[in-house]
Scaffold this motif. Structure first.
Motif, PDB file in Angstrom:
ATOM      1  N   SER A  68       0.795  -1.227   0.000  1.00  0.00           N
ATOM      2  CA  SER A  68       0.000   0.000   0.000  1.00  0.00           C
ATOM      3  C   SER A  68       0.830   1.281   0.000  1.00  0.00           C
ATOM      4  O   SER A  68       0.271   2.369   0.015  1.00  0.00           O
ATOM      5  N   THR A  69       2.153   1.164  -0.026  1.00  0.00           N
ATOM      6  CA  THR A  69       2.964   2.377   0.041  1.00  0.00           C
ATOM      7  C   THR A  69       2.752   3.243  -1.195  1.00  0.00           C
ATOM      8  O   THR A  69       2.572   2.750  -2.308  1.00  0.00           O
ATOM      9  N   ILE A  70       2.753   4.530  -0.981  1.00  0.00           N
ATOM     10  CA  ILE A  70       2.550   5.487  -2.066  1.00  0.00           C
ATOM     11  C   ILE A  70       3.646   5.349  -3.115  1.00  0.00           C
ATOM     12  O   ILE A  70       3.365   5.364  -4.318  1.00  0.00           O
ATOM     13  N   THR A  71       4.898   5.162  -2.674  1.00  0.00           N
ATOM     14  CA  THR A  71       5.989   5.057  -3.647  1.00  0.00           C
ATOM     15  C   THR A  71       5.803   3.859  -4.571  1.00  0.00           C
ATOM     16  O   THR A  71       6.066   3.947  -5.767  1.00  0.00           O
ATOM     17  N   THR A  72       5.301   2.743  -4.052  1.00  0.00           N
ATOM     18  CA  THR A  72       5.063   1.568  -4.892  1.00  0.00           C
ATOM     19  C   THR A  72       3.889   1.795  -5.830  1.00  0.00           C
ATOM     20  O   THR A  72       3.989   1.552  -7.036  1.00  0.00           O
ATOM     21  N   TYR A  79       4.236  13.320  -9.168  1.00  0.00           N
ATOM     22  CA  TYR A  79       3.181  14.085  -8.499  1.00  0.00           C
ATOM     23  C   TYR A  79       3.832  15.130  -7.599  1.00  0.00           C
ATOM     24  O   TYR A  79       4.973  14.992  -7.171  1.00  0.00           O
ATOM     25  N   ASN A  80       3.071  16.180  -7.358  1.00  0.00           N
ATOM     26  CA  ASN A  80       3.526  17.232  -6.465  1.00  0.00           C
ATOM     27  C   ASN A  80       3.240  16.824  -5.017  1.00  0.00           C
ATOM     28  O   ASN A  80       4.131  16.811  -4.185  1.00  0.00           O
ATOM     29  N   ARG A  81       1.980  16.470  -4.747  1.00  0.00           N
ATOM     30  CA  ARG A  81       1.539  16.065  -3.413  1.00  0.00           C
ATOM     31  C   ARG A  81       0.327  15.158  -3.533  1.00  0.00           C
ATOM     32  O   ARG A  81      -0.418  15.233  -4.494  1.00  0.00           O
ATOM     33  N   ILE A  82       0.115  14.348  -2.511  1.00  0.00           N
ATOM     34  CA  ILE A  82      -1.099  13.556  -2.376  1.00  0.00           C
ATOM     35  C   ILE A  82      -1.707  13.919  -1.025  1.00  0.00           C
ATOM     36  O   ILE A  82      -1.004  13.989  -0.017  1.00  0.00           O
ATOM     37  N   TRP A  83      -3.017  14.155  -1.037  1.00  0.00           N
ATOM     38  CA  TRP A  83      -3.725  14.594   0.159  1.00  0.00           C
ATOM     39  C   TRP A  83      -4.798  13.590   0.572  1.00  0.00           C
ATOM     40  O   TRP A  83      -5.483  13.028  -0.275  1.00  0.00           O
ATOM     41  N   SER A  91      -0.797  15.109   4.172  1.00  0.00           N
ATOM     42  CA  SER A  91      -0.283  14.979   2.808  1.00  0.00           C
ATOM     43  C   SER A  91       1.045  14.224   2.818  1.00  0.00           C
ATOM     44  O   SER A  91       1.586  13.904   3.873  1.00  0.00           O
ATOM     45  N   THR A  92       1.547  13.983   1.627  1.00  0.00           N
ATOM     46  CA  THR A  92       2.847  13.332   1.511  1.00  0.00           C
ATOM     47  C   THR A  92       3.944  14.220   2.066  1.00  0.00           C
ATOM     48  O   THR A  92       5.031  13.732   2.361  1.00  0.00           O
ATOM     49  N   ASP A  93       3.685  15.505   2.243  1.00  0.00           N
ATOM     50  CA  ASP A  93       4.650  16.400   2.886  1.00  0.00           C
ATOM     51  C   ASP A  93       4.589  16.326   4.407  1.00  0.00           C
ATOM     52  O   ASP A  93       5.522  16.746   5.082  1.00  0.00           O
ATOM     53  N   SER A  94       3.464  15.806   4.938  1.00  0.00           N
ATOM     54  CA  SER A  94       3.304  15.815   6.393  1.00  0.00           C
ATOM     55  C   SER A  94       3.098  14.425   6.990  1.00  0.00           C
ATOM     56  O   SER A  94       2.512  14.290   8.051  1.00  0.00           O
ATOM     57  N   GLY A  95       3.580  13.377   6.301  1.00  0.00           N
ATOM     58  CA  GLY A  95       3.571  12.049   6.901  1.00  0.00           C
ATOM     59  C   GLY A  95       2.714  10.998   6.226  1.00  0.00           C
ATOM     60  O   GLY A  95       2.722   9.842   6.647  1.00  0.00           O
ATOM     61  N   LEU A  96       1.952  11.335   5.198  1.00  0.00           N
ATOM     62  CA  LEU A  96       1.160  10.339   4.488  1.00  0.00           C
ATOM     63  C   LEU A  96       2.097   9.464   3.669  1.00  0.00           C
ATOM     64  O   LEU A  96       2.831   9.958   2.818  1.00  0.00           O
ATOM     65  N   THR A  97       2.087   8.150   3.931  1.00  0.00           N
ATOM     66  CA  THR A  97       3.020   7.242   3.251  1.00  0.00           C
ATOM     67  C   THR A  97       2.333   6.078   2.547  1.00  0.00           C
ATOM     68  O   THR A  97       2.973   5.358   1.789  1.00  0.00           O
ATOM     69  N   ASN A 117      -0.534   6.013 -15.857  1.00  0.00           N
ATOM     70  CA  ASN A 117      -1.302   4.944 -15.223  1.00  0.00           C
ATOM     71  C   ASN A 117      -0.616   4.455 -13.954  1.00  0.00           C
ATOM     72  O   ASN A 117       0.600   4.287 -13.932  1.00  0.00           O
ATOM     73  N   ILE A 118      -1.436   4.240 -12.915  1.00  0.00           N
ATOM     74  CA  ILE A 118      -0.958   3.554 -11.722  1.00  0.00           C
ATOM     75  C   ILE A 118      -1.702   2.222 -11.646  1.00  0.00           C
ATOM     76  O   ILE A 118      -2.865   2.130 -12.048  1.00  0.00           O
ATOM     77  N   THR A 119      -1.030   1.197 -11.175  1.00  0.00           N
ATOM     78  CA  THR A 119      -1.654  -0.113 -11.054  1.00  0.00           C
ATOM     79  C   THR A 119      -1.549  -0.574  -9.612  1.00  0.00           C
ATOM     80  O   THR A 119      -0.468  -0.577  -9.029  1.00  0.00           O
ATOM     81  N   ILE A 120      -2.702  -0.946  -9.059  1.00  0.00           N
ATOM     82  CA  ILE A 120      -2.767  -1.441  -7.693  1.00  0.00           C
ATOM     83  C   ILE A 120      -2.978  -2.945  -7.762  1.00  0.00           C
ATOM     84  O   ILE A 120      -3.947  -3.414  -8.363  1.00  0.00           O
ATOM     85  N   SER A 121      -2.066  -3.706  -7.175  1.00  0.00           N
ATOM     86  CA  SER A 121      -2.196  -5.163  -7.121  1.00  0.00           C
ATOM     87  C   SER A 121      -2.718  -5.543  -5.750  1.00  0.00           C
ATOM     88  O   SER A 121      -2.154  -5.152  -4.736  1.00  0.00           O
ATOM     89  N   GLY A 122      -3.820  -6.282  -5.736  1.00  0.00           N
ATOM     90  CA  GLY A 122      -4.389  -6.666  -4.459  1.00  0.00           C
ATOM     91  C   GLY A 122      -5.567  -7.602  -4.612  1.00  0.00           C
ATOM     92  O   GLY A 122      -5.802  -8.151  -5.688  1.00  0.00           O
ATOM     93  N   THR A 123      -6.307  -7.754  -3.528  1.00  0.00           N
ATOM     94  CA  THR A 123      -7.468  -8.635  -3.505  1.00  0.00           C
ATOM     95  C   THR A 123      -8.719  -7.823  -3.209  1.00  0.00           C
ATOM     96  O   THR A 123      -8.641  -6.706  -2.699  1.00  0.00           O
ATOM     97  N   LEU A 124      -9.856  -8.411  -3.512  1.00  0.00           N
ATOM     98  CA  LEU A 124     -11.119  -7.745  -3.223  1.00  0.00           C
ATOM     99  C   LEU A 124     -11.403  -7.793  -1.731  1.00  0.00           C
ATOM    100  O   LEU A 124     -11.233  -8.849  -1.110  1.00  0.00           O
ATOM    101  N   PRO A 125     -11.855  -6.682  -1.155  1.00  0.00           N
ATOM    102  CA  PRO A 125     -12.244  -6.728   0.250  1.00  0.00           C
ATOM    103  C   PRO A 125     -13.529  -7.548   0.401  1.00  0.00           C
ATOM    104  O   PRO A 125     -14.398  -7.518  -0.465  1.00  0.00           O
ATOM    105  N   VAL A 126     -13.632  -8.299   1.477  1.00  0.00           N
ATOM    106  CA  VAL A 126     -14.842  -9.076   1.744  1.00  0.00           C
ATOM    107  C   VAL A 126     -15.969  -8.126   2.091  1.00  0.00           C
ATOM    108  O   VAL A 126     -17.074  -8.226   1.566  1.00  0.00           O
ATOM    109  N   SER A 127     -15.705  -7.183   2.960  1.00  0.00           N
ATOM    110  CA  SER A 127     -16.647  -6.108   3.294  1.00  0.00           C
ATOM    111  C   SER A 127     -15.842  -4.961   3.879  1.00  0.00           C
ATOM    112  O   SER A 127     -14.748  -5.165   4.403  1.00  0.00           O
ATOM    113  N   THR A 128     -16.379  -3.772   3.759  1.00  0.00           N
ATOM    114  CA  THR A 128     -15.693  -2.599   4.280  1.00  0.00           C
ATOM    115  C   THR A 128     -16.726  -1.689   4.931  1.00  0.00           C
ATOM    116  O   THR A 128     -17.787  -1.447   4.355  1.00  0.00           O
TER     117      THR A 128
END
Length: 185
Positions: A68-72, A79-83, A91-97, A117-128
């Motif tokens: 889940s890391t932003i760099t990955t 990007y400039n920042r992620i909020w 934000s990514t300037d204040s500790g969001l990783t 494009n960004i690609t997220i590899s993962g599984t489906l959540p059962v419920s959230t």
């Protein structure tokens, strides 16, 4: 049952059992001990791609990421920042990783005028379950299936819901569905 010792607070750890990647699902404290349930992924990893344009993008990740890391996840996208907003901005300037499926994210993408494009590899959540505070809440939509806002928000009181994809649309102006990969105010 497994006991894992050694990682420092905030460290990302990938756990493999018999060469199979696990995905963290539930974290809770039991006294001074942090407990975490894991899903063992057996060939069920999904690659979900989101296209980011130059400028502001309001997105969410619809799968439980292997990493889940932003760099990955951001990979080669500049990007400039992620909020993230949760009763206040981080934000990514204040500790969001890292990204979390419960949140929507503002990504201030910078580039050479072409989408990335960004690609997220993962599984489906059962419920959230996502807590919706009074006032503003910036949420993700953790699903790969579009669903009506009326169905998802049944029993929840809200004024209006906003989506941004280069311009604003709200439940007052035609927004009727939650869609994968998008964030919502």
């Amino acid at each position: 049952s497994f006991c894992i010792e050694g990682p420092q607070d905030g460290a990302n750890v990938q756990i493999q059992i018999d060469d199979t990647i696990t995905i963290p699902v539930v974290v809770w404290n039991q006294g001074d001990i942090l407990r975490q349930d894991l899903i063992v992924v057996t060939g069920g990893v999904i690659n979900y791609t989101i296209t980011l344009v130059d400028g502001w993008n309001l997105v969410s990740i619809p799968v439980l990421p292997v990493d889940s890391t932003i760099t990955t996840i951001m990979g080669g996208c500049s990007y400039n920042r992620i909020w993230q907003y949760d009763s206040g901005w981080i934000s990514t300037d204040s500790g969001l990783t890292a990204f979390d499926i419960s949140y929507g994210y503002w990504i201030d993408r910078i580039g050479a005028g072409s989408p990335c494009n960004i690609t997220i590899s993962g599984t489906l959540p059962v419920s959230t379950t996502i807590d919706v505070d009074s006032g503003w809440t910036l949420v993700g939509y953790p699903s790969l299936t579009s669903r009506s806002i009326a169905t998802v928000m049944a029993g929840v009181s809200y004024n209006r819901i906003w989506e941004y994809t280069g311009g604003w649309i709200s439940t007052d102006s035609g927004l009727v569905n939650y869609d994968p990969g998008k964030g919502y105010w």
